[in-house]
Scaffold this motif. Sequence first.
Motif, PDB file in Angstrom:
ATOM      1  N   ILE A 131      32.604  37.841  38.974  1.00 29.35           N
ATOM      2  CA  ILE A 131      33.762  38.696  38.722  1.00 29.35           C
ATOM      3  C   ILE A 131      33.871  39.795  39.770  1.00 29.35           C
ATOM      4  O   ILE A 131      32.904  40.106  40.479  1.00 29.35           O
ATOM      5  N   SER A 132      35.059  40.395  39.859  1.00 27.85           N
ATOM      6  CA  SER A 132      35.287  41.569  40.688  1.00 27.85           C
ATOM      7  C   SER A 132      35.908  42.655  39.829  1.00 27.85           C
ATOM      8  O   SER A 132      36.816  42.392  39.024  1.00 27.85           O
ATOM      9  N   LEU A 133      35.415  43.884  39.993  1.00 24.84           N
ATOM     10  CA  LEU A 133      35.919  45.040  39.271  1.00 24.84           C
ATOM     11  C   LEU A 133      36.846  45.842  40.180  1.00 24.84           C
ATOM     12  O   LEU A 133      36.477  46.127  41.325  1.00 24.84           O
ATOM     13  N   ALA A 223      39.892  38.384  32.491  1.00 24.88           N
ATOM     14  CA  ALA A 223      39.747  37.355  33.528  1.00 24.88           C
ATOM     15  C   ALA A 223      40.004  35.958  32.969  1.00 24.88           C
ATOM     16  O   ALA A 223      39.338  34.996  33.329  1.00 24.88           O
ATOM     17  N   GLY A 224      40.957  35.850  32.068  1.00 23.25           N
ATOM     18  CA  GLY A 224      41.335  34.562  31.502  1.00 23.25           C
ATOM     19  C   GLY A 224      40.469  34.086  30.368  1.00 23.25           C
ATOM     20  O   GLY A 224      40.708  33.016  29.805  1.00 23.25           O
ATOM     21  N   LEU A 277      39.839  53.607  32.162  1.00 25.89           N
ATOM     22  CA  LEU A 277      38.948  52.544  31.691  1.00 25.89           C
ATOM     23  C   LEU A 277      39.755  51.324  31.277  1.00 25.89           C
ATOM     24  O   LEU A 277      39.384  50.177  31.584  1.00 25.89           O
ATOM     25  N   ASP A 278      40.860  51.545  30.602  1.00 27.39           N
ATOM     26  CA  ASP A 278      41.716  50.424  30.199  1.00 27.39           C
ATOM     27  C   ASP A 278      42.292  49.713  31.420  1.00 27.39           C
ATOM     28  O   ASP A 278      42.397  48.479  31.443  1.00 27.39           O
ATOM     29  N   ASP A 279      42.652  50.487  32.460  1.00 27.37           N
ATOM     30  CA  ASP A 279      43.176  49.893  33.693  1.00 27.37           C
ATOM     31  C   ASP A 279      42.116  49.021  34.367  1.00 27.37           C
ATOM     32  O   ASP A 279      42.429  47.939  34.891  1.00 27.37           O
ATOM     33  N   ILE A 280      40.875  49.499  34.367  1.00 24.57           N
ATOM     34  CA  ILE A 280      39.784  48.719  34.969  1.00 24.57           C
ATOM     35  C   ILE A 280      39.606  47.402  34.237  1.00 24.57           C
ATOM     36  O   ILE A 280      39.479  46.334  34.853  1.00 24.57           O
ATOM     37  N   THR A 281      39.606  47.461  32.908  1.00 24.14           N
ATOM     38  CA  THR A 281      39.447  46.240  32.113  1.00 24.14           C
ATOM     39  C   THR A 281      40.552  45.235  32.425  1.00 24.14           C
ATOM     40  O   THR A 281      40.291  44.035  32.609  1.00 24.14           O
ATOM     41  N   ALA A 296      43.077  38.360  36.871  1.00 25.40           N
ATOM     42  CA  ALA A 296      43.280  39.620  36.176  1.00 25.40           C
ATOM     43  C   ALA A 296      44.288  39.416  35.058  1.00 25.40           C
ATOM     44  O   ALA A 296      45.216  38.636  35.169  1.00 25.40           O
ATOM     45  N   VAL A 297      44.071  40.122  33.966  1.00 26.55           N
ATOM     46  CA  VAL A 297      44.973  39.999  32.826  1.00 26.55           C
ATOM     47  C   VAL A 297      46.041  41.065  32.907  1.00 26.55           C
ATOM     48  O   VAL A 297      45.894  42.045  33.599  1.00 26.55           O
TER      49      VAL A 297
END
Length: 297
Positions: A131-133, A223-224, A277-281, A296-297
Amino acid sequence: MTPPGWHPDPGYSGNGPAQERWWDGAQWTGHVRASPGAARRRGIRIGVGVTVGAVVLAAIGGGVYLLDEDGGGPPGTAASSPSAVPDPPGAPDGGEKDGEKGGEGNGDGQGPGGQLPPTEPGFATDLAAGISLPVPKGWKGTSGAVGAGLTTGEHACPGDTAETCVRGGVFSAPAAAIKLTAGTPEEAAKKDISLNAQESYGGKSYGKISSHEELKSEAVTVAGGKGYVVRWKVVTEKGDDGYVESLVFPSPTSKDMLVVVRSGFDVNKDAPKLSVLDDITRGIKAASGAGGGGGAV
């Protein structure tokens, strides 16, 4: 498929220091090394250690610490020595092979041949998790062969001013790398949140946690994949209170692997807002070139 790299040794007996074994993408090889958490370290204190590029990040939250390896070099292969036996295809340079004794090394958490994990601008990549953050503006992102991290707002820890804490942080790793065993993302997230809270805010730098309030416990798509997130607000003995979150979801490159993302933000005007934090998720995605689906979702 699980990408090539260092992973907890499936044959580790529990006797002696924990170790990792190299997975070449198809099978376990004879290359082993001491786990990063078992290596000698200096500098700023940390909780559970996982190698992330040039620093070690763990239990990311207001109580997280950044740490260099003993000797000033970046962490990674804690025991490495050249081998007279030819390396198998795709095996790492350095590290020990079964039956060999290595000395202190200066590995950097890279993959085979000294290659860095695949990265792209604006993201920190966790190669093992696939994954990528996304790195928010003004934050520091660190990629690694096992684990990735985001931090911002370094400051003196309230309970121990000789050490450094951060106002906000996010850390990822395969669940196996932090020894978290649970059947489903929901079970894992609910089990990890108390560990996250203790590692982030329960040590001497913040004192004990006197109470907590659950703010969120729900299913989420990352991430799907179908994951689960738990968020607490914790009340500390010293300094700021904090928000901690444990997010667990299947790796986009290996559906049998669970990925854990631990987060923690201080309750402070200088700390990031929870909306970050929500944006990162929402921005977590499959690592570029890692194979497998998901985005990305």
